[in-house]
Design a protein around this motif. Sequence first.
Motif, mmCIF file in Angstrom:
data_model
loop_
_atom_site.group_PDB
_atom_site.id
_atom_site.type_symbol
_atom_site.label_atom_id
_atom_site.label_comp_id
_atom_site.label_asym_id
_atom_site.label_seq_id
_atom_site.Cartn_x
_atom_site.Cartn_y
_atom_site.Cartn_z
ATOM 1 N N PRO A 1 31.658 25.717 -43.130
ATOM 2 C CA PRO A 1 31.373 24.701 -42.017
ATOM 3 C C PRO A 1 32.148 23.601 -41.988
ATOM 4 O O PRO A 1 32.704 22.961 -42.950
ATOM 5 N N ARG A 2 32.406 23.349 -40.853
ATOM 6 C CA ARG A 2 33.373 22.426 -40.266
ATOM 7 C C ARG A 2 32.947 20.831 -40.999
ATOM 8 O O ARG A 2 33.795 20.045 -41.278
ATOM 9 N N SER A 3 31.566 20.722 -40.880
ATOM 10 C CA SER A 3 31.139 19.576 -41.466
ATOM 11 C C SER A 3 31.443 19.122 -42.823
ATOM 12 O O SER A 3 31.647 18.010 -43.224
ATOM 13 N N MET A 4 31.753 20.182 -43.754
ATOM 14 C CA MET A 4 32.229 20.057 -45.141
ATOM 15 C C MET A 4 33.609 19.340 -45.116
ATOM 16 O O MET A 4 34.037 18.496 -45.828
ATOM 17 N N ASP A 5 34.221 19.973 -43.936
ATOM 18 C CA ASP A 5 35.887 19.448 -44.250
ATOM 19 C C ASP A 5 35.762 18.071 -43.765
ATOM 20 O O ASP A 5 36.582 17.453 -44.379
ATOM 21 N N ILE A 6 34.945 17.707 -42.691
ATOM 22 C CA ILE A 6 35.013 16.408 -42.105
ATOM 23 C C ILE A 6 34.435 15.288 -43.234
ATOM 24 O O ILE A 6 35.183 14.355 -43.454
ATOM 25 N N ARG A 7 33.410 15.824 -44.117
ATOM 26 C CA ARG A 7 32.835 14.950 -45.145
ATOM 27 C C ARG A 7 33.739 14.860 -46.082
ATOM 28 O O ARG A 7 33.944 13.715 -46.653
ATOM 29 N N SER A 8 34.676 15.830 -46.644
ATOM 30 C CA SER A 8 35.654 15.609 -47.485
ATOM 31 C C SER A 8 36.739 14.796 -46.987
ATOM 32 O O SER A 8 37.133 13.751 -47.733
ATOM 33 N N LYS A 9 37.296 14.787 -45.716
ATOM 34 C CA LYS A 9 38.267 13.944 -45.327
ATOM 35 C C LYS A 9 37.979 12.565 -44.972
ATOM 36 O O LYS A 9 38.785 11.584 -45.411
ATOM 37 N N LEU A 10 36.746 12.367 -44.900
ATOM 38 C CA LEU A 10 36.219 10.672 -44.405
ATOM 39 C C LEU A 10 35.575 10.131 -45.656
ATOM 40 O O LEU A 10 35.177 8.917 -45.449
ATOM 41 N N HIS A 11 35.371 10.867 -46.670
ATOM 42 C CA HIS A 11 34.527 10.378 -47.905
ATOM 43 C C HIS A 11 34.959 8.952 -48.148
ATOM 44 O O HIS A 11 33.938 8.068 -48.369
ATOM 45 N N ASN A 12 36.120 8.796 -48.338
ATOM 46 C CA ASN A 12 36.642 7.468 -48.978
ATOM 47 C C ASN A 12 37.069 6.331 -47.968
ATOM 48 O O ASN A 12 38.003 5.430 -48.106
ATOM 49 N N VAL A 13 36.777 6.723 -46.585
ATOM 50 C CA VAL A 13 37.452 5.977 -45.624
ATOM 51 C C VAL A 13 36.849 4.316 -45.402
ATOM 52 O O VAL A 13 37.357 3.562 -44.787
ATOM 53 N N HIS A 14 35.586 4.345 -46.220
ATOM 54 C CA HIS A 14 35.211 3.012 -46.370
ATOM 55 C C HIS A 14 36.199 2.056 -47.025
ATOM 56 O O HIS A 14 35.976 0.824 -46.654
ATOM 57 N N ARG A 15 37.196 2.411 -47.721
ATOM 58 C CA ARG A 15 38.028 1.607 -48.218
ATOM 59 C C ARG A 15 38.966 0.817 -47.269
ATOM 60 O O ARG A 15 39.684 -0.020 -47.756
ATOM 61 N N GLN A 16 38.998 1.332 -46.181
ATOM 62 C CA GLN A 16 39.819 0.884 -45.089
ATOM 63 C C GLN A 16 39.377 -0.347 -44.363
ATOM 64 O O GLN A 16 39.999 -0.717 -43.478
ATOM 65 N N PHE A 17 38.049 -0.750 -44.786
ATOM 66 C CA PHE A 17 37.440 -1.903 -44.184
ATOM 67 C C PHE A 17 37.159 -2.888 -45.100
ATOM 68 O O PHE A 17 36.933 -2.722 -46.000
ATOM 69 N N PRO A 18 37.268 -4.499 -44.651
ATOM 70 C CA PRO A 18 36.932 -5.357 -45.676
ATOM 71 C C PRO A 18 35.347 -5.204 -45.565
ATOM 72 O O PRO A 18 34.694 -4.625 -44.775
ATOM 73 N N ASP A 19 34.865 -5.964 -46.747
ATOM 74 C CA ASP A 19 33.466 -5.806 -46.902
ATOM 75 C C ASP A 19 32.785 -6.861 -46.332
ATOM 76 O O ASP A 19 33.218 -8.014 -45.904
ATOM 77 N N GLY A 20 31.338 -6.541 -45.714
ATOM 78 C CA GLY A 20 30.887 -7.540 -44.996
ATOM 79 C C GLY A 20 31.155 -8.001 -43.580
ATOM 80 O O GLY A 20 30.984 -8.827 -43.135
ATOM 81 N N THR A 21 32.087 -7.026 -42.973
ATOM 82 C CA THR A 21 32.493 -7.073 -41.609
ATOM 83 C C THR A 21 31.688 -6.045 -40.617
ATOM 84 O O THR A 21 31.179 -5.050 -41.130
ATOM 85 N N LEU A 22 31.664 -6.296 -39.205
ATOM 86 C CA LEU A 22 31.372 -5.480 -38.093
ATOM 87 C C LEU A 22 32.601 -4.388 -38.037
ATOM 88 O O LEU A 22 33.742 -4.839 -37.752
ATOM 89 N N ASN A 23 32.434 -3.437 -38.138
ATOM 90 C CA ASN A 23 33.484 -2.158 -38.035
ATOM 91 C C ASN A 23 33.256 -0.894 -37.041
ATOM 92 O O ASN A 23 31.859 -0.643 -37.389
ATOM 93 N N ILE A 24 34.087 -0.239 -36.953
ATOM 94 C CA ILE A 24 34.030 1.017 -36.185
ATOM 95 C C ILE A 24 35.168 1.904 -36.694
ATOM 96 O O ILE A 24 36.238 1.805 -36.748
ATOM 97 N N LEU A 25 34.597 3.216 -37.126
ATOM 98 C CA LEU A 25 35.489 4.379 -37.554
ATOM 99 C C LEU A 25 35.762 5.046 -36.241
ATOM 100 O O LEU A 25 34.816 5.536 -35.730
ATOM 101 N N PHE A 26 36.963 5.232 -35.578
ATOM 102 C CA PHE A 26 37.428 5.863 -34.676
ATOM 103 C C PHE A 26 37.902 7.350 -34.874
ATOM 104 O O PHE A 26 38.952 7.315 -35.920
ATOM 105 N N VAL A 27 37.300 8.437 -34.627
ATOM 106 C CA VAL A 27 37.870 9.584 -35.051
ATOM 107 C C VAL A 27 38.223 10.678 -33.816
ATOM 108 O O VAL A 27 37.663 10.706 -32.867
ATOM 109 N N PHE A 28 39.699 10.836 -33.665
ATOM 110 C CA PHE A 28 40.071 11.952 -32.995
ATOM 111 C C PHE A 28 39.943 13.229 -33.396
ATOM 112 O O PHE A 28 40.475 13.629 -34.497
#
Length: 284
Positions: free
Chosen positions: A170-197
Motif C-alpha cells: 500500500p502507498r500509505s505505508m510508503d508515505i507513513r514511512s517517509k513522513l514519520h519523523n517530519v515533526h522534527r522539522q517544526f519548532p515545538d508549540g507553533t502553528l505549522n503546516i506540512l506541505f506535500v507534493f
Amino acid sequence: MLCNNPKYVQIMNECDLKVWIEENCPQFYGILNAKARKELPNGLVEYLESNPEIRRDQLSSIEKYLVYLVNICGLKMVANNYRRDLSSVNSENQVSELFCEIALCASIGEYSQNLELRPTTGKGTHSDCVFNMIGLNIYGEVKRYADPSHNNRSIYRAPFCNKPKDSARPRSMDIRSKLHNVHRQFPDGTLNILFVFHTSYGDTEKYFIQALFGDSNFYQTDSNYTLEDDGLFSIYEWQNISACCLSRVNSDSKVDFPFLWKNPHASTELPETVYNELMNSKHN
C-alpha cells in the motif's frame, strides 16, 4: 574528429545548457556558486536532459519564483539559503525537491505579511519557511515524493504470510514511512503546516487519508474520518503538526492546494480562517 568523441559531444551539450541558463534564467544562474557556474552540477544536467523542452519551461518558472522571492526577501536571504543546495544537486530528484520548495515559498509569499526562509527550529533542524497570515506566524515544511509504481497496489497492509506476489505494498505505508519523523522539522508549540507534493498514478487523496488517519478510512466518502492507531496523526510527536496540505504545481506552473487535513490531535489547532485562506487561494 572531436565531434565524433562522445565525451566531447556531452561537454558541448552541457555548455549549451549553461549558456541557455545564463541567458534565460539569470537569477538562477547568479545564485549558483562559481564552481557550479563553470561546470553545472550533475543533478541539474540530468534534470534538464531528461525531458529538455518541459524541463526548460519548468526552470523558467522557477526563475520567476526566485525573482519574486528576491523582491520580497532580498537577494542575500535567497542566495544564502539556496546557493549551496542548487550548486551541489546530484540527482534529478533533488532538483525536483528544491524546485517544489522554492515554488511553495514564493506562492506563500504572495499573500503573507512576512516571509522568512529556512528558520531554525531549536532542535538542530530548520523548517522551510515561516510566514504570517492574518496576524499569525505559521511554519511550513515542504516534502516532495513520487510514486513510481505502475503495478496494482494493495489497499491494506497484509499479514506477511499472506502478502500478494502480484501487487505493490500500500502507498500509505510508503508515505507513513517517509513522513514519520517530519515533526522534527517544526519548532515545538507553533502553528505549522506540512506541505506535500506527491505525484502518483493512483488516488493520491485516498493514499494520504490512509496515511494520516489509518488504512480503514480508504473508503470514507466524507470528512468524518476515524483516527486509527496506524495513522500518522495518532503519533504522539505528531501533535506538533497542525495540518497536512497536499500541494501541486499545475501545468501552468501555478501552485494550489487541493486538499488540506487538520490534525485532530494537534497541540496548536489550525484556525478555520487560515484553512479557508489556503483552500480558496489561487497562486501565480
